[in-house]
Design an enzyme around this catalytic site. Sequence first.
Site, short mmCIF file in Angstrom:
data_model
loop_
_atom_site.label_atom_id
_atom_site.label_comp_id
_atom_site.label_asym_id
_atom_site.label_seq_id
_atom_site.Cartn_x
_atom_site.Cartn_y
_atom_site.Cartn_z
N LYS A 180 0.82 -1.23 0.00
CA LYS A 180 0.00 0.00 0.00
C LYS A 180 0.85 1.28 0.00
O LYS A 180 0.42 2.30 -0.52
CB LYS A 180 -0.97 -0.01 1.18
N ASN B 230 -5.01 1.90 -1.50
CA ASN B 230 -5.50 0.54 -1.76
C ASN B 230 -6.23 0.44 -3.09
O ASN B 230 -6.67 -0.65 -3.48
CB ASN B 230 -6.41 0.04 -0.62
N GLY C 186 -0.78 1.01 13.75
CA GLY C 186 -0.03 0.73 12.53
C GLY C 186 -0.72 1.33 11.32
O GLY C 186 -1.59 2.21 11.43
P1 ATR Z 1 -0.94 -3.07 9.83
O1 ATR Z 1 -0.62 -2.60 8.43
O2 ATR Z 1 -1.81 -4.32 9.87
O3 ATR Z 1 -1.49 -1.98 10.68
P2 ATR Z 1 1.51 -2.75 11.24
O4 ATR Z 1 1.71 -1.40 10.70
O5 ATR Z 1 2.69 -3.68 11.34
O6 ATR Z 1 0.43 -3.57 10.43
O7 ATR Z 1 0.84 -2.60 12.71
C1 ATR Z 1 0.52 -3.69 13.51
C2 ATR Z 1 -0.18 -3.20 14.76
O8 ATR Z 1 -0.60 -4.33 15.55
C3 ATR Z 1 0.71 -2.36 15.68
O9 ATR Z 1 -0.11 -1.42 16.34
C4 ATR Z 1 1.25 -3.42 16.64
O10 ATR Z 1 1.67 -2.91 17.88
P3 ATR Z 1 3.19 -2.33 18.04
O11 ATR Z 1 3.18 -0.98 17.35
O12 ATR Z 1 3.41 -2.23 19.49
O13 ATR Z 1 4.07 -3.32 17.34
C5 ATR Z 1 0.01 -4.24 16.85
N1 ATR Z 1 0.23 -5.61 17.34
C6 ATR Z 1 0.63 -6.68 16.62
N2 ATR Z 1 0.66 -7.79 17.39
C7 ATR Z 1 0.27 -7.41 18.66
C8 ATR Z 1 0.09 -8.08 19.91
N3 ATR Z 1 0.33 -9.38 20.03
N4 ATR Z 1 -0.33 -7.36 20.97
C9 ATR Z 1 -0.57 -6.04 20.85
N5 ATR Z 1 -0.42 -5.34 19.70
C10 ATR Z 1 -0.01 -6.01 18.61
#
Ligand code: ATR
Length: 275
Positions: A66, A87, A129
Amino acid sequence: MLSQYAVFGNPIAQSLSPLIHQAFAKQCNQPIEYQRQLVELGNFETAARQFFNDGGEGLNITAPFKLDAFQFADQLSERAKRAGAVNTLIAESSKIKGDNTDGHGLLTDIQNNLQWNIAAGRVLILGAGGAVRGILEPLIAAIPASIVIANRTTEKAQTLVQLFEEYAQSESVELSAQDFESLSGHFDIIINGTSASLSGESLPIGVDNFDNVLCYDMMYAKAPTPFLQLAAKHGAKSVADGLGMLVEQAAESFYLWRGVRPDTAALIQSIRAGL
Ligand code: ATR
């Protein structure tokens, strides 16, 4: 000759977009062909250039491209600029326009399909994210009283607040960041925008009052996600996963390409039944 559309991603085999757009095309009598294409990492620009040079009229873009699509577009819609991601790409008089329909999809699902009122409510978003950034503009535009962004890594939530605070202020929406541990109070809508559901992980959130709450997971799966299981266990009034959002973002892309708005309700139901 059918107009050509496709979805680009990696992986792509699991994408429901071809099924959704083929159903829209049939329903709206539109002469289109829609395919899925696995794009090698690092090869987005070449693949997209080739698709449009070959006469393709529009693309959907899914993970992890994206941001590449955002850079690829010649012009960007306001909502794509705010989302920082694209997207949907649209070929229009030798220019490629970039848009983002994800947030529109979420808002349509919550407000039209689930009939849940956002205006004046308190909204909690889990995660900070790309997926969350993509929904903030339309969410603020729906004018809740407040939005709290909570994330495992609090700095990322603060960064999102900084990006959107001017816009939120202009709409009189209170926007703030918190860490999971210090969450308290009552929210009307809790949206899980983390990718935790993807790995089947539950979230350590400090919210235990789910009375009259809509809990929405932007992910979808055959079985309720851990977040939705937690919400149901605590008696949330309504729980929903992101299947409706997926179909609604596709409907908005279809509208951008074809100028026709397909019906979505029956399709959401039939995809749910087949999951
Ligand atoms: P996306 O494009 O799906 O938003 P991303 O930019 O990698 O993917 O963001 C993933 C999000 O899920 C982040 O907010 C991440 O938290 P961190 O910023 O602390 O990494 C969150 N996330 C992923 N796995 C998690 C978990 N097990 N518990 C809490 N937050 C999680």
